[in-house]
Design a protein around this motif. Structure first.
Motif, PDB file in Angstrom:
ATOM      1  N   GLU A 149       1.022  -1.289  -0.027  1.00 53.49           N
ATOM      2  CA  GLU A 149       0.022  -0.025  -0.065  1.00 53.49           C
ATOM      3  C   GLU A 149       1.012   1.090  -0.048  1.00 53.49           C
ATOM      4  O   GLU A 149       1.733   1.412   0.996  1.00 53.49           O
ATOM      5  N   PRO A 150       0.781   2.130  -0.893  1.00 53.96           N
ATOM      6  CA  PRO A 150       0.087   1.946  -2.137  1.00 53.96           C
ATOM      7  C   PRO A 150       0.467   1.020  -3.220  1.00 53.96           C
ATOM      8  O   PRO A 150       1.826   0.647  -3.175  1.00 53.96           O
ATOM      9  N   ASN A 151      -0.320   0.558  -4.003  1.00 52.76           N
ATOM     10  CA  ASN A 151       0.138  -0.336  -5.157  1.00 52.76           C
ATOM     11  C   ASN A 151       1.404   0.210  -6.160  1.00 52.76           C
ATOM     12  O   ASN A 151       1.378   1.127  -6.427  1.00 52.76           O
ATOM     13  N   VAL A 152       2.191  -0.673  -6.281  1.00 57.83           N
ATOM     14  CA  VAL A 152       3.588  -0.359  -7.031  1.00 57.83           C
ATOM     15  C   VAL A 152       3.131  -0.651  -8.387  1.00 57.83           C
ATOM     16  O   VAL A 152       3.109  -1.715  -8.844  1.00 57.83           O
ATOM     17  N   ILE A 153       3.446   0.468  -9.436  1.00 59.35           N
ATOM     18  CA  ILE A 153       3.503   0.279 -10.747  1.00 59.35           C
ATOM     19  C   ILE A 153       4.401   0.847 -11.516  1.00 59.35           C
ATOM     20  O   ILE A 153       4.723   1.975 -11.368  1.00 59.35           O
ATOM     21  N   ARG A 154       5.340  -0.116 -12.206  1.00 54.57           N
ATOM     22  CA  ARG A 154       6.376   0.528 -12.811  1.00 54.57           C
ATOM     23  C   ARG A 154       6.506  -0.131 -14.228  1.00 54.57           C
ATOM     24  O   ARG A 154       6.417  -1.285 -14.513  1.00 54.57           O
ATOM     25  N   ILE A 155       6.132   0.729 -15.336  1.00 54.13           N
ATOM     26  CA  ILE A 155       6.164   0.483 -16.468  1.00 54.13           C
ATOM     27  C   ILE A 155       7.088   1.356 -17.376  1.00 54.13           C
ATOM     28  O   ILE A 155       7.333   2.447 -17.213  1.00 54.13           O
ATOM     29  N   ASP A 156       7.898   0.711 -18.096  1.00 53.22           N
ATOM     30  CA  ASP A 156       8.807   1.687 -19.098  1.00 53.22           C
ATOM     31  C   ASP A 156       7.979   2.333 -20.111  1.00 53.22           C
ATOM     32  O   ASP A 156       7.363   1.478 -20.841  1.00 53.22           O
ATOM     33  N   ASP A 157       7.634   3.418 -20.143  1.00 54.32           N
ATOM     34  CA  ASP A 157       6.874   4.326 -20.959  1.00 54.32           C
ATOM     35  C   ASP A 157       7.441   4.098 -22.515  1.00 54.32           C
ATOM     36  O   ASP A 157       6.549   3.965 -23.304  1.00 54.32           O
ATOM     37  N   GLU A 158       8.554   4.058 -22.618  1.00 56.85           N
ATOM     38  CA  GLU A 158       9.151   4.145 -24.016  1.00 56.85           C
ATOM     39  C   GLU A 158       9.010   2.822 -24.549  1.00 56.85           C
ATOM     40  O   GLU A 158       8.194   2.854 -25.691  1.00 56.85           O
ATOM     41  N   LYS A 159       9.065   1.778 -23.971  1.00 54.31           N
ATOM     42  CA  LYS A 159       8.649   0.319 -24.554  1.00 54.31           C
ATOM     43  C   LYS A 159       7.370   0.041 -24.836  1.00 54.31           C
ATOM     44  O   LYS A 159       6.799  -0.212 -25.728  1.00 54.31           O
ATOM     45  N   ALA A 160       6.603   0.735 -23.820  1.00 54.31           N
ATOM     46  CA  ALA A 160       4.933   0.622 -23.811  1.00 54.31           C
ATOM     47  C   ALA A 160       4.597   1.472 -25.124  1.00 54.31           C
ATOM     48  O   ALA A 160       3.654   0.983 -25.961  1.00 54.31           O
ATOM     49  N   LYS A 161       4.845   2.671 -25.128  1.00 55.71           N
ATOM     50  CA  LYS A 161       4.595   3.370 -26.360  1.00 55.71           C
ATOM     51  C   LYS A 161       4.945   2.880 -27.847  1.00 55.71           C
ATOM     52  O   LYS A 161       4.250   2.958 -28.626  1.00 55.71           O
ATOM     53  N   LYS A 162       5.996   2.219 -27.832  1.00 58.06           N
ATOM     54  CA  LYS A 162       6.647   1.719 -29.068  1.00 58.06           C
ATOM     55  C   LYS A 162       5.665   0.543 -29.316  1.00 58.06           C
ATOM     56  O   LYS A 162       5.079   0.149 -30.430  1.00 58.06           O
ATOM     57  N   TRP A 163       5.310  -0.243 -28.550  1.00 57.14           N
ATOM     58  CA  TRP A 163       4.320  -1.447 -28.685  1.00 57.14           C
ATOM     59  C   TRP A 163       2.937  -1.077 -29.059  1.00 57.14           C
ATOM     60  O   TRP A 163       2.338  -1.739 -29.916  1.00 57.14           O
ATOM     61  N   LEU A 164       2.403   0.075 -28.277  1.00 58.75           N
ATOM     62  CA  LEU A 164       1.093   0.472 -28.747  1.00 58.75           C
ATOM     63  C   LEU A 164       1.311   1.067 -30.117  1.00 58.75           C
ATOM     64  O   LEU A 164       0.167   1.202 -30.822  1.00 58.75           O
ATOM     65  N   ALA A 165       2.297   1.787 -30.500  1.00 60.17           N
ATOM     66  CA  ALA A 165       2.274   2.165 -31.842  1.00 60.17           C
ATOM     67  C   ALA A 165       2.537   1.198 -32.818  1.00 60.17           C
ATOM     68  O   ALA A 165       2.188   1.380 -34.238  1.00 60.17           O
ATOM     69  N   GLN A 166       2.834   0.122 -32.290  1.00 55.59           N
ATOM     70  CA  GLN A 166       2.851  -0.941 -33.513  1.00 55.59           C
ATOM     71  C   GLN A 166       1.856  -1.815 -33.571  1.00 55.59           C
ATOM     72  O   GLN A 166       1.766  -2.759 -34.173  1.00 55.59           O
ATOM     73  N   GLY A 167       0.735  -1.249 -32.611  1.00 58.60           N
ATOM     74  CA  GLY A 167      -0.329  -2.142 -32.757  1.00 58.60           C
ATOM     75  C   GLY A 167      -0.723  -3.168 -31.705  1.00 58.60           C
ATOM     76  O   GLY A 167      -1.961  -3.860 -31.796  1.00 58.60           O
TER      77      GLY A 167
END
Length: 80
Positions: free
Chosen positions: A44-62
């Motif tokens: 508490e609080p919940n831990v969220i760690r996401i690499d934003d560059e990698k996430a945006k790259k994959w979202l851009a690729q569909g």
């Protein structure tokens, strides 16, 4: 189709999730293409760690995020 989804890790009744990019046909905890972050709901609080560059790259690729991952990306500020 490529999905961004959670892979369950951790001990019994102590879940810990990795955010991974995987083919939609593979099993939940099976092979994945790339790990882009993690989510720990047990602290508490919940831990969220996401690499934003990698996430945006994959979202851009569909890549399509699951509903839970979409909420995590919104909380992280990666998508609106």
């Amino acid at each position: 189709m490529v999905k961004i989804r959670l892979k369950r890790m951790g001990a019994h009744k102590k879940p810990f999730y990795r955010v991974v990019v995987a083919d939609s046909r593979t099993q939940r905890d099976g092979r994945f293409i790339e790990e882009i972050g993690y989510f720990d709901p047990m602290v508490e609080p919940n831990v969220i760690r996401i690499d934003d560059e990698k996430a945006k790259k994959w979202l851009a690729q569909g890549a399509q995020p699951t509903n839970v991952v979409k909420d995590l990306l919104k909380k992280s500020g990666i998508i609106e």
